[in-house]
Scaffold this motif. Structure first.
Motif, PDB file in Angstrom:
ATOM      1  N   TYR A 195       0.817  -1.205   0.000  1.00 47.48           N
ATOM      2  CA  TYR A 195       0.000   0.000   0.000  1.00 47.48           C
ATOM      3  C   TYR A 195       0.849   1.252   0.000  1.00 47.48           C
ATOM      4  O   TYR A 195       1.959   1.264   0.510  1.00 47.48           O
ATOM      5  CB  TYR A 195      -0.922   0.006   1.228  1.00 47.48           C
ATOM      6  CG  TYR A 195      -1.869  -1.158   1.248  1.00 47.48           C
ATOM      7  CD1 TYR A 195      -2.888  -1.243   0.313  1.00 47.48           C
ATOM      8  CD2 TYR A 195      -1.728  -2.178   2.181  1.00 47.48           C
ATOM      9  CE1 TYR A 195      -3.742  -2.323   0.306  1.00 47.48           C
ATOM     10  CE2 TYR A 195      -2.586  -3.266   2.183  1.00 47.48           C
ATOM     11  CZ  TYR A 195      -3.596  -3.333   1.236  1.00 47.48           C
ATOM     12  OH  TYR A 195      -4.445  -4.396   1.215  1.00 47.48           O
ATOM     13  N   MET A 219     -13.036   2.839   5.591  1.00 50.26           N
ATOM     14  CA  MET A 219     -13.546   1.479   5.441  1.00 50.26           C
ATOM     15  C   MET A 219     -13.317   0.662   6.702  1.00 50.26           C
ATOM     16  O   MET A 219     -14.117  -0.203   7.034  1.00 50.26           O
ATOM     17  CB  MET A 219     -12.866   0.796   4.261  1.00 50.26           C
ATOM     18  CG  MET A 219     -13.304   1.368   2.943  1.00 50.26           C
ATOM     19  SD  MET A 219     -12.473   0.564   1.581  1.00 50.26           S
ATOM     20  CE  MET A 219     -13.117  -1.083   1.710  1.00 50.26           C
ATOM     21  N   GLY A 275      -8.485  -7.085   2.805  1.00 49.09           N
ATOM     22  CA  GLY A 275      -8.251  -7.522   1.429  1.00 49.09           C
ATOM     23  C   GLY A 275      -8.338  -6.403   0.416  1.00 49.09           C
ATOM     24  O   GLY A 275      -8.784  -6.592  -0.709  1.00 49.09           O
ATOM     25  N   ILE A 276      -7.929  -5.213   0.839  1.00 47.93           N
ATOM     26  CA  ILE A 276      -8.057  -4.076  -0.074  1.00 47.93           C
ATOM     27  C   ILE A 276      -6.937  -4.085  -1.113  1.00 47.93           C
ATOM     28  O   ILE A 276      -5.775  -4.291  -0.787  1.00 47.93           O
ATOM     29  CB  ILE A 276      -8.056  -2.761   0.719  1.00 47.93           C
ATOM     30  CG1 ILE A 276      -9.391  -2.656   1.450  1.00 47.93           C
ATOM     31  CG2 ILE A 276      -7.853  -1.566  -0.186  1.00 47.93           C
ATOM     32  CD1 ILE A 276      -9.429  -1.577   2.458  1.00 47.93           C
ATOM     33  N   ILE A 293     -15.735  -3.296   1.288  1.00 49.90           N
ATOM     34  CA  ILE A 293     -14.869  -4.474   1.387  1.00 49.90           C
ATOM     35  C   ILE A 293     -13.799  -4.408   0.301  1.00 49.90           C
ATOM     36  O   ILE A 293     -13.910  -3.634  -0.645  1.00 49.90           O
ATOM     37  CB  ILE A 293     -15.646  -5.802   1.211  1.00 49.90           C
ATOM     38  CG1 ILE A 293     -16.578  -5.670   0.017  1.00 49.90           C
ATOM     39  CG2 ILE A 293     -16.396  -6.181   2.464  1.00 49.90           C
ATOM     40  CD1 ILE A 293     -17.088  -6.972  -0.475  1.00 49.90           C
ATOM     41  N   GLY A 294     -12.774  -5.242   0.456  1.00 45.59           N
ATOM     42  CA  GLY A 294     -11.683  -5.247  -0.512  1.00 45.59           C
ATOM     43  C   GLY A 294     -11.931  -6.222  -1.640  1.00 45.59           C
ATOM     44  O   GLY A 294     -12.734  -7.141  -1.532  1.00 45.59           O
TER      45      GLY A 294
END
Lengths: 524, 314
Positions: free
Chosen positions: A494, A505, B12-13, B281-282
């Protein structure tokens, strides 16, 4: 997976080779890793150019001998097909190149390495001829006599006479006599000769001095001139423009007296140009450096073997990979949005010339003004190529106006606006303006700020003295850098910005988890 | 304020770097890009494969055909002029009706035939295309938007984005234009994204600027009431796009026509990551499930059905 392994192996090999070569140079050849504790060594290259006329050629160049406050480390001449000898007469040295038959454009090189050494105070005086009193033509003779009469009145000795003469010659509102005399002096050299002649007329022993101011990164440099005047038993140096006395620092004396710098027999259109580059050597190795490093392949094929003008160009080229690394890190690891991937590097290179604060201000002004004008252009529905060409012209006009206004206001820094790459500025303006139309001003500020941030960080890295020292003295480290960038190119983790972007999120996920947990409790 | 990489991994991104290396570079062959970037090519291969798209009325590819436009357009009451290689919605001209020589744009402004011809001429010379390359103008039938979305979208036209991985629809969202996004269905410009459950077509949650919202900011309608008709048809349509393009990581944009049902309007070889935020969600767990699938499902309908069975959230 195999592609990944290949990248890692390649990167590891590159890093090992790069670091290995650098370590070898450091440990075996004695190149210092850090710029600290170092002495500046200037390498000066004289390039003699002339057009040979298909006959035997003898080219003779005056060479520097002993210079106050300067030690000579080594010197050599390189010119294929020419014989070279050194002629010494008294304290004067000349390098003489000869060839039986030469045709076309010729380039001869003489290279000398010097460093500052304050213990050398010698001004070797005796056998340099002083300028003779030549006699001027009328009406110059009258002008000279009357000028000297004026000066004599307001001076007390040779020293003050010279100072007053230089003041008069450089006066902002010069008298009639000075105007007439200075009409003849087109160059610094002419002025030096004029001063020496006027002094000779007055019976003061004087001679012309020429030499080079030692500044890093000079190309196509010409000699600068001064005069020396006998005051009692000592020769005193005078700066031609300011009249300040005392031999200047960081000045390599090239020639004393009025002999020709260059004489070419069998050629025409001859010229001499000097380039100067500064690098650093550990203080301890300077005296014994001499020939120790010769023959080491790494040195023979290093950047040091290039002509000086190219060495200077390479100094900044070698910094570009550092900028590229900054861009890669900022993009892949941090996630900063920039306008144009490598535009920040070019902006950073411009900053090096302009200094940071001035550079940022100039950049903001030019791009801001460009955006305003570009918004008018966009109403005209022009095709892309024509539109960008128009923007380029607008950018050049802005730069010109900027320079003129700032010059009138006396802000010299702003004149460095010309160091900005205008095509890149035009593209930046074009891209930002399209962005403004499509995504709104917020995105423009975001990317503009991102670009500036990356440019400033790249600038700070590129001007760091240790990094500058390493890239120039250990260019093989570029291989290690290449390896590092290859590895970064495989990074699939990331970006820092994504930790922020996707953070809501996590909140959502945790909230629903809790709600679920609550649900199960109530049901059970 | 920051999530930790570990938290994102647990969800799970899919991150930008990973998307570029493992999805786009690895799954989307470079030579197939023109099929997706050139809308005319996309439309032709889609039509050939029986995938529903807005009907192509005419193509103007040469400057000399521009003078034939009045004759060509005469018989159509409504049409859309689009650059084939346009980007970001530039150069799209929508004509909603005309009588005689009076053409009326979707904004209600009148436009003359000469203006339309100039627009087409500009399109051909590359005014709206990426990098200014010469382009062709497509004239296609105007989509009769299903009024079902009317109260959820401000000014613009809502569309449904489905991310299709190796032919399997893995995630979907509805994009609703807002006043702030200036009628564009672009999430980073402030459009609202509503995550859609793959199994049922029911809304999961809605976000604007990455933050959860419950109501549309302009129309004030409750977003959890959004209903998507023809959901399984949409997923099958999206899945079929894999077979015609060969792109392993594909964004499929679908609009809903009142009479014709779902139509593919655009394909995207570099679909963004905001869909994960809209769904909460990912993508990675679903991508792994597809990668781990041992059965070979050749038919797009089978793949869509598999996805509906596997990826249900409600």
């Amino acid at each position: 997976m195999s592609a990944r392994v290949k990248v890692y192996i390649t990167a590891a090999v590159l890093v090992l080779i790069g670091l290995g070569m650098a370590l070898y140079k450091n440990l075996v050849l004695g190149f210092p890793m850090f710029p600290g504790n170092q002495q500046a060594v200037w390498t000066i290259e004289a390039e003699v150019n002339f057009l040979a006329s298909n006959e035997s050629v003898v080219a003779s160049l005056a060479l520097p001998s002993r210079s106050p406050k300067i030690s000579i480390l080594q010197e050599d001449s390189a010119s294929s097909g020419y014989g070279f000898i050194e002629e010494t007469s008294g304290s004067m040295r000349r390098g003489v190149w000869s060839k039986r038959n030469a045709r076309g454009q010729q380039a001869l090189y003489y290279r000398i390495q010097v460093y500052e050494n304050r213990s050398i105070i010698d001004v070797d005086s005796a056998n340099v001829p002083v300028i003779e009193y030549p006699g001027f033509d009328e009406p110059l003779e009258t002008a000279a006599i009357s000028l000297l009469d004026q000066i004599r009145e307001i001076s007390a000795n040779n020293r003050t006479f010279t100072s007053q003469l230089l003041l008069a010659l450089n006066a902002e509102a010069p008298g009639q006599n000075v105007i007439m005399l200075r009409r003849q002096t087109k160059s610094d050299e002419d002025l030096a000769v004029l001063v020496a002649q006027l002094l000779a007329m007055e019976g003061i022993a004087a001679r012309v001095i020429s030499g080079l101011r030692l500044e890093d990164g000079r190309r196509r440099q010409q000699l600068s001139y001064g005069v020396e005047v006998l005051d009692g038993d000592d020769w005193e140096y005078f700066n031609l423009e300011t009249g300040i006395t005392g031999f200047p620092d960081r000045f390599l004396l090239w020639q004393r007296g009025g002999q020709a710098l260059l004489e070419v027999v069998g050629g025409r259109n001859s010229s001499v140009q000097f380039s100067i580059v500064e690098n650093y050597r550990g203080t301890r190795e300077l005296p014994l450096n001499a020939n120790k490093n010769e023959g080491a392949a790494l040195i023979d094929f290093s950047i040091y073997s290039l002509p000086l003008a190219e060495q200077n160009a390479f100094k900044s080229i070698l910094l570009v990979p550092i900028g590229a690394l900054v861009v890669v890190i900022m993009r892949l690891l941090i996630g900063v949005k920039t306008s144009g991937t490598f535009m920040p590097i070019l902006i950073a290179l411009a900053f090096i010339q302009t200094t940071l604060v001035a550079g940022v201000l100039i950049f903001l002004t030019v791009v801001g003004a460009g955006l305003v004008i570009r918004s008018f252009l966009s109403r005209l529905n022009l095709l892309l190529v024509a539109r960008i060409s128009a923007v380029i012209i607008v950018v050049i006009l802005i730069m010109a106006i900027f320079s003129i206004i700032s010059s009138k206001l006396g802000i010299e820094r702003a004149l460095t606006v010309t160091f900005f790459p205008m095509i890149i500025l035009a593209w930046t303006i074009e891209r930002m303006s399209v962005l403004w139309e499509e995504d709104g001003p917020r995105e423009v500020f975001k990317q503009g700020a991102g670009s500036l941030l990356v440019a400033v960080i790249a600038y700070l890295c590129m001007t760091n003295s240790i990094i500058e020292h390493l890239t120039f003295n250990f260019p093989e480290l570029l291989l290690a850098l290449l390896g590092l960038i290859l590895v970064l190119g495989q990074y699939t983790g990331y970006r820092l910005s994504e930790l922020r972007r996707f953070e809501p999120m996590i909140e959502h996920f945790e909230a629903t988890e809790k709600a679920d947990a609550g649900d199960t409790k109530t049901t059970s | 304020m920051l999530a930790t990489p570990k938290q994102l991994r647990e969800l799970g991104i899919l991150g930008m770097n990973r998307r570029n290396v493992s999805m786009i570079a690895a799954k989307n062959p470079r030579h197939l890009y023109p099929l997706v970037d050139d809308k005319l090519k996309t439309k032709k291969i889609a039509e050939a494969a029986g995938i529903a798209v807005p009907r192509l009325l005419a193509v103007v590819s040469q400057e000399r055909s521009v003078k034939d436009l009045p004759r060509i357009l005469e018989k159509y009451r409504q049409f859309v002029v689009k650059p084939s290689n346009g980007s970001g919605g530039k150069g799209i001209l929508v004509v909603t009706h005309h009588d005689g020589d009076n053409y009326v744009k979707s904004s209600g402004d009148q436009i003359s035939m000469e203006s339309i011809q100039r627009h087409v001429s500009n399109t051909l010379s590359g005014l709206y295309s990426l990098g200014g390359r010469p382009d062709v103008a497509m004239i296609e039938a105007l989509v009769q938007f299903d009024p079902i979305f009317a109260e959820y979208s401000y000014e613009g036209v809502p569309d449904i984005r489905v991310v299709v991985y190796m032919g399997f629809p893995v995630m979907a969202m509805v994009r609703l234009a807002t006043h702030e996004s200036d009628g564009k269905a672009n999430l980073h410009q402030g459009a609202v994204g509503v995550g859609i459950d793959i199994a049922t077509g029911q809304p999961l949650r809605a976000v604007q600027h990455g933050r959860p919202v419950t109501h549309h900011p302009d129309t004030r309608h409750k977003l959890s009431d959004v209903k998507i008709p023809h959901w399984d048809r949409m997923l099958k349509l999206a899945a079929a796009c894999y077979d015609v393009t060969g792109m392993g990581y594909l964004g499929v944009d679908i609009v809903l026509d009142q009479n014709l049902g779902p139509l593919i309007i655009e394909l995207n070889a570099r679909p963004g990551l905001a869909i994960q935020v809209a769904n909460g969600i990912g993508l990675l767990p679903r991508i792994k499930r597809v990668d781990g699938l041992t059965d070979v499902l050749k038919k797009p309908d089978d793949r869509a059905e598999w996805s509906m069975r596997e990826f249900g959230m409600l």
